[in-house]
Motif scaffolding. Structure first.
Motif, PDB file in Angstrom:
ATOM      1  N   LYS A 188      37.957  66.172 -28.843  1.00 19.04           N
ATOM      2  CA  LYS A 188      36.937  66.473 -29.845  1.00 19.04           C
ATOM      3  C   LYS A 188      36.444  65.193 -30.516  1.00 19.04           C
ATOM      4  O   LYS A 188      35.238  65.017 -30.747  1.00 19.04           O
ATOM      5  CB  LYS A 188      37.508  67.425 -30.893  1.00 19.04           C
ATOM      6  N   ALA A 189      37.384  64.285 -30.826  1.00 17.11           N
ATOM      7  CA  ALA A 189      37.011  63.017 -31.464  1.00 17.11           C
ATOM      8  C   ALA A 189      36.135  62.186 -30.531  1.00 17.11           C
ATOM      9  O   ALA A 189      35.147  61.576 -30.965  1.00 17.11           O
ATOM     10  CB  ALA A 189      38.263  62.242 -31.870  1.00 17.11           C
TER      11      ALA A 189
ATOM     12  N   LEU B 289      42.451  67.435 -29.787  1.00 16.52           N
ATOM     13  CA  LEU B 289      41.719  66.794 -30.884  1.00 16.52           C
ATOM     14  C   LEU B 289      41.160  65.442 -30.468  1.00 16.52           C
ATOM     15  O   LEU B 289      40.091  65.037 -30.942  1.00 16.52           O
ATOM     16  CB  LEU B 289      42.619  66.649 -32.108  1.00 16.52           C
TER      17      LEU B 289
ATOM     18  N   ALA C 103      35.201  66.933 -39.533  1.00 12.31           N
ATOM     19  CA  ALA C 103      34.373  68.071 -39.111  1.00 12.31           C
ATOM     20  C   ALA C 103      34.898  68.727 -37.840  1.00 12.31           C
ATOM     21  O   ALA C 103      34.643  69.909 -37.591  1.00 12.31           O
ATOM     22  CB  ALA C 103      32.927  67.621 -38.907  1.00 12.31           C
ATOM     23  N   VAL C 104      35.648  67.956 -37.024  1.00 10.43           N
ATOM     24  CA  VAL C 104      36.223  68.527 -35.801  1.00 10.43           C
ATOM     25  C   VAL C 104      37.747  68.623 -35.900  1.00 10.43           C
ATOM     26  O   VAL C 104      38.432  68.876 -34.906  1.00 10.43           O
ATOM     27  CB  VAL C 104      35.817  67.710 -34.550  1.00 10.43           C
TER      28      VAL C 104
ATOM     29  N   VAL D 164      32.594  63.228 -30.613  1.00  8.58           N
ATOM     30  CA  VAL D 164      31.857  62.693 -31.756  1.00  8.58           C
ATOM     31  C   VAL D 164      31.417  61.260 -31.479  1.00  8.58           C
ATOM     32  O   VAL D 164      30.273  60.870 -31.766  1.00  8.58           O
ATOM     33  CB  VAL D 164      32.726  62.751 -33.030  1.00  8.58           C
TER      34      VAL D 164
ATOM     35  N   ASP E 116      32.986  62.598 -40.165  1.00  6.26           N
ATOM     36  CA  ASP E 116      32.707  62.980 -38.781  1.00  6.26           C
ATOM     37  C   ASP E 116      33.953  63.554 -38.114  1.00  6.26           C
ATOM     38  O   ASP E 116      33.903  64.578 -37.426  1.00  6.26           O
ATOM     39  CB  ASP E 116      32.233  61.762 -37.971  1.00  6.26           C
TER      40      ASP E 116
END
Length: 317
Positions: A202-203, A199, A231-232, A206, A228
């Motif tokens: 993923k962050a 995660l 969303a992930v 963004v 934002d």
């Protein structure tokens, strides 16, 4: 009596301590708090740690059992020790505890700290508060692997893996002392400096997607909303070391990262630089820090504060 000797006397002469660090605690706040708690417990004292939630990777640091999990109004103690906190307001909800404690102590390495406690030990040249805490209690207690792990973790994270300017011969000598206790120093280093969750990846994606430049590339900045991250599937806890990543952009002199915290409408601001004194800049918004790394938290919508920060940074540069 020197500030160091006076604080050592407080540690020797009192029994029950509340130990706390700044909001959104980083490795140095966590390491110094846990290191001091472990040392006090070994001295036969009663330490209680009050910290906000922190990323899971810091669970490699021993001492989690000392964390207070009940309402603060049920907590009583003789001494409040604030660690790695440049301003009393940066204690967050723990400030109410600080205000009602009979004895208060502050140990910190931020140059913007004006000494808000009864007993203050402030050293802007220190590599980390964790190293300061080690030097403080080293004559009082034998260092075991648990204490050494906490101190080493704080030193590693706040020096960027022993890369930042404040790293000196004494810092490396103290790190060796921690390693000599038998701690798994490679594992600690890798866990805190290199490994990350899926995660967090993923962050970071963004953050990178939202990144922009200003002032012909001298400023690199990014902003992230709660939407934002959601969303992930990520949260603000997945944003550790993001500002450092932005600061590695070639040609950048200042990195600015702004994101919404889970408590609306709070916004966290992180600043990094190569030369510009971001600590003084952050102090204008109630924060603080070091010359090259600083931050603050404001209660202003992200879309309002970001252009203000950019305009002020452009004027300064």
């Amino acid at each position: 009596m020197s500030p160091t000797d006076a604080i050592r006397a407080v540690l020797r002469n009192h029994q029950r301590f509340v130990i706390s660090g700044h909001v959104n605690p980083d490795g140095d706040a966590i390491g110094s708090c846990m290191g001091l708690a472990l040392a006090l417990a070994k001295m036969g004292k009663e330490p209680i740690v009050v910290l906000e939630d922190f990323p899971k990777k810091f669970r490699i640091v021993p001492g989690e059992d000392f964390i207070w999990k009940k309402p603060h109004d049920e907590l009583t103690a003789e001494v409040f020790v604030a660690l790695d906190c440049a301003d009393v307001k940066r204690l967050g909800t723990a400030k109410a505890l600080f205000d009602r404690m009979p004895v208060t102590v502050c140990v910190d390495h931020h140059g913007t700290n004006d000494g808000f406690a009864q007993y203050n030990l402030i050293d802007p040249d220190a590599s980390s508060t964790s190293e300061m805490v080690y030097n403080l209690f080293a004559p009082l207690v034998d260092i075991d692997p648990d204490i050494a792990t906490a101190i080493y973790a704080g030193m590693v994270t706040d020096t960027g893996g022993f890369r930042y300017q404040a790293t000196c011969e004494t810092t490396l000598s103290n790190a060796i002392r921690m390693i000599e206790t038998g701690i798994p120093f490679t594992e600690i280093y890798n866990e805190l400096m290199h490994r990350h969750s899926f995660l967090s990846s993923k962050a970071l994606g963004v953050v990178i997607a939202n990144a922009k430049q200003a002032l012909k590339g001298r400023i690199v900045y990014s902003s992230v909303t709660r939407q934002d991250l959601a969303a992930v599937g990520a949260t603000p806890n997945n944003l550790d070391r993001t500002a450092e990543y932005l600061m590695c952009t070639r040609g950048a002199e200042v990195a600015l990262f702004v994101y919404e915290r889970e408590t609306a409408p709070e916004v966290k601001i992180s600043l990094r630089s190569h030369h510009f004194h971001v600590g003084r800049f952050a102090a204008r918004w109630g924060g603080g820090g070091h010359q090259l790394a600083a931050g603050c938290t404001v209660v202003t919508p992200l879309e309002e504060i970001l252009p203000i920060l950019l305009e002020e940074l452009e004027k300064e540069l």
